[in-house]
Write a protein that holds these residues in place. Structure first.
Motif, PDB file in Angstrom:
ATOM      1  N   THR A  42       0.851  -1.193   0.000  1.00  0.00           N
ATOM      2  CA  THR A  42       0.000   0.000   0.000  1.00  0.00           C
ATOM      3  C   THR A  42       0.886   1.242   0.000  1.00  0.00           C
ATOM      4  O   THR A  42       2.110   1.119   0.003  1.00  0.00           O
ATOM      5  CB  THR A  42      -0.970  -0.032   1.195  1.00  0.00           C
ATOM      6  OG1 THR A  42      -1.938   1.010   1.030  1.00  0.00           O
ATOM      7  CG2 THR A  42      -0.271   0.146   2.542  1.00  0.00           C
ATOM      8  N   ASN A  47      -1.997   4.078   4.104  1.00  0.00           N
ATOM      9  CA  ASN A  47      -1.597   3.440   5.359  1.00  0.00           C
ATOM     10  C   ASN A  47      -2.039   4.283   6.557  1.00  0.00           C
ATOM     11  O   ASN A  47      -2.442   3.750   7.590  1.00  0.00           O
ATOM     12  CB  ASN A  47      -0.080   3.224   5.367  1.00  0.00           C
ATOM     13  CG  ASN A  47       0.353   2.335   6.498  1.00  0.00           C
ATOM     14  OD1 ASN A  47      -0.257   1.293   6.744  1.00  0.00           O
ATOM     15  ND2 ASN A  47       1.370   2.740   7.234  1.00  0.00           N
ATOM     16  N   PHE A  99      -3.206  -2.816  -2.267  1.00  0.00           N
ATOM     17  CA  PHE A  99      -4.281  -2.055  -1.633  1.00  0.00           C
ATOM     18  C   PHE A  99      -4.018  -0.580  -1.914  1.00  0.00           C
ATOM     19  O   PHE A  99      -3.144   0.035  -1.282  1.00  0.00           O
ATOM     20  CB  PHE A  99      -4.290  -2.336  -0.119  1.00  0.00           C
ATOM     21  CG  PHE A  99      -5.365  -1.595   0.638  1.00  0.00           C
ATOM     22  CD1 PHE A  99      -6.638  -2.141   0.776  1.00  0.00           C
ATOM     23  CD2 PHE A  99      -5.118  -0.364   1.220  1.00  0.00           C
ATOM     24  CE1 PHE A  99      -7.640  -1.462   1.468  1.00  0.00           C
ATOM     25  CE2 PHE A  99      -6.113   0.326   1.920  1.00  0.00           C
ATOM     26  CZ  PHE A  99      -7.374  -0.229   2.042  1.00  0.00           C
ATOM     27  N   GLY A 100      -4.705  -0.034  -2.913  1.00  0.00           N
ATOM     28  CA  GLY A 100      -4.445   1.369  -3.225  1.00  0.00           C
ATOM     29  C   GLY A 100      -5.026   1.776  -4.567  1.00  0.00           C
ATOM     30  O   GLY A 100      -5.817   1.054  -5.183  1.00  0.00           O
ATOM     31  N   VAL A 104      -0.533   1.965  -7.031  1.00  0.00           N
ATOM     32  CA  VAL A 104      -0.237   0.818  -6.160  1.00  0.00           C
ATOM     33  C   VAL A 104      -0.607  -0.505  -6.846  1.00  0.00           C
ATOM     34  O   VAL A 104       0.181  -1.459  -6.823  1.00  0.00           O
ATOM     35  CB  VAL A 104      -0.985   0.942  -4.807  1.00  0.00           C
ATOM     36  CG1 VAL A 104      -0.895  -0.361  -4.025  1.00  0.00           C
ATOM     37  CG2 VAL A 104      -0.417   2.098  -3.991  1.00  0.00           C
ATOM     38  N   THR A 126      -8.586   1.268  -4.293  1.00  0.00           N
ATOM     39  CA  THR A 126      -9.221   2.225  -3.384  1.00  0.00           C
ATOM     40  C   THR A 126      -9.604   3.527  -4.084  1.00  0.00           C
ATOM     41  O   THR A 126     -10.221   4.377  -3.470  1.00  0.00           O
ATOM     42  CB  THR A 126      -8.273   2.564  -2.212  1.00  0.00           C
ATOM     43  OG1 THR A 126      -7.062   3.088  -2.763  1.00  0.00           O
ATOM     44  CG2 THR A 126      -7.965   1.338  -1.369  1.00  0.00           C
TER      45      THR A 126
END
Ligand code: GLY
Length: 342
Positions: A42, A47, A99-100, A104, A126
């Motif tokens: 991430t 984060n 995760f991003g 990412v 995300t």
């Protein structure tokens, strides 16, 4: 909750559209890869927002945090992530999750695809842009001399599209992601136009229809031999505008202007009804997206980028237009012809 299956010769993906779906994403990994370790890649911004939630859901995962921003998407940072995985004695049977946003998921997918010649990979995009585009369909990459000039086709085995994650996304980035949704409305699924004009957006429906539009193309042409080029509607001019602005414009903002430039070409060739151009403009304006070239930019400034465009095959460019909402046509044009009409 809904699921979409993407099957291609380069691999398969299961796409889950579910709010608050992090637990389901973890369960999927545990079921498919029991006893395997998980590394989540991430960035520093995410984060900050999600550190505790990630630790709560993915209890034993190693979380590798890279600096936020497109500059991180480079081979050196990718190599550092490989070093981290090695340091933790990761095996190719273990799982890497991105995760991003698009930066990412492109980077994490690239690392997963090259780590020991390919570890398992799943994605939790995300940003809206990553949910509807970057994280679906297997394109991974890092930037060396140009954007994504080092990369692989490597499908995420599982992709979670969780609209709740969009709540932390800045409005400008949300609107930028909408440009890719409008691209699908213009070329592949006209019904999305109605969804996008509603006062209250139904994000789950928008995510699902966008994912289905992309899947319908990728499953027929994962390696972009031809059909996948439809996804480049607005991108020939858009990439050039993005580069010429020195990335001051977000990807979706540049694509937005690029779609209007493509409409100008289609109009000059008599291949698009004026109502289609008007509808695309209304949609872009609804999300506060620019439709004109910035004041300090001319069409001529874009020529060198368009000449270099990777979609150029021989002397002509495969150029996508939307003759009517939800339909596309692929034209072959030279950069000079595009300049005259755009
Ligand atoms: N973003 C265009 C593609 O996935 O082919």
């Amino acid at each position: 909750m809904s699921k979409i299956h993407l099957e291609t010769p380069a691999g398969n993906s299961e796409i889950l559209i579910q709010r608050n779906g992090l637990d389901e994403a973890r369960e999927w990994i545990e079921q498919k890869h029991p006893g395997r370790r998980l590394a989540i890649i991430t960035d520093s911004n995410l984060n900050e927002h999600y550190r505790e939630r990630l630790a709560e859901v993915f209890r034993d995962a190693i979380v590798l945090v890279v600096a936020a921003g497109e500059d991180t998407k480079n081979p050196l940072d990718a190599a550092n992530l490989v070093k981290e995985l090695s340091k933790h004695e990761f095996d190719k049977g273990d799982v890497v999750t991105g995760f991003g946003g698009g930066m990412v998921t492109d980077l994490a997918g690239f690392v997963a695809s090259t780590y020991k010649r390919g570890a398992h990979y799943t994605a939790i995009p995300t940003s809206l842009l990553a949910m509807v585009d970057a994280a679906i369909g297997g394109k991974t990459g890092v930037n060396v001399a140009a954007k994504n000039d080092m990369g692989t086709f490597y499908l995420a085995e599982h992709v979670l599209l969780d609209a709740e994650l969009l709540k932390t996304l800045p409005k400008r980035e949300f609107n930028s992601g909408m440009a890719e949704v409008i691209k699908y409305a213009a070329t592949l699924d006209a019904s999305l136009a109605k969804d996008l004009m509603r006062d209250e957006l139904d994000l789950d429906t928008i995510l699902e229809k966008s994912a289905r539009a992309k899947v319908s193309v990728v499953q027929q042409d994962v390696k972009e031999d031809r059909l996948r080029q439809v996804l480049n509607f607005g991108h020939t001019f858009g990439h050039a505008i993005e580069s010429q602005s020195d990335y001051a414009l977000l990807h979706g903002e540049a694509i937005s202007i690029g779609m209007i430039q493509a409409n100008k070409v289609a109009q000059k060739l008599g291949k698009q009804q004026p109502e289609t151009d008007q509808m695309i403009r209304r949609l872009l304006e609804r999300f506060e997206l620019p439709i004109e070239l910035p004041k300090d930019m001319t069409v001529e400034d874009l020529l060198p980028y368009i000449v270099r465009d990777k979609k150029k095959s021989g002397k002509e460019i495969s150029f996508i237009i939307a003759p009517e909402m939800g339909k596309y046509e692929m034209l072959k044009l030279t950069p000079e012809e595009l300049m005259k009409m755009g």
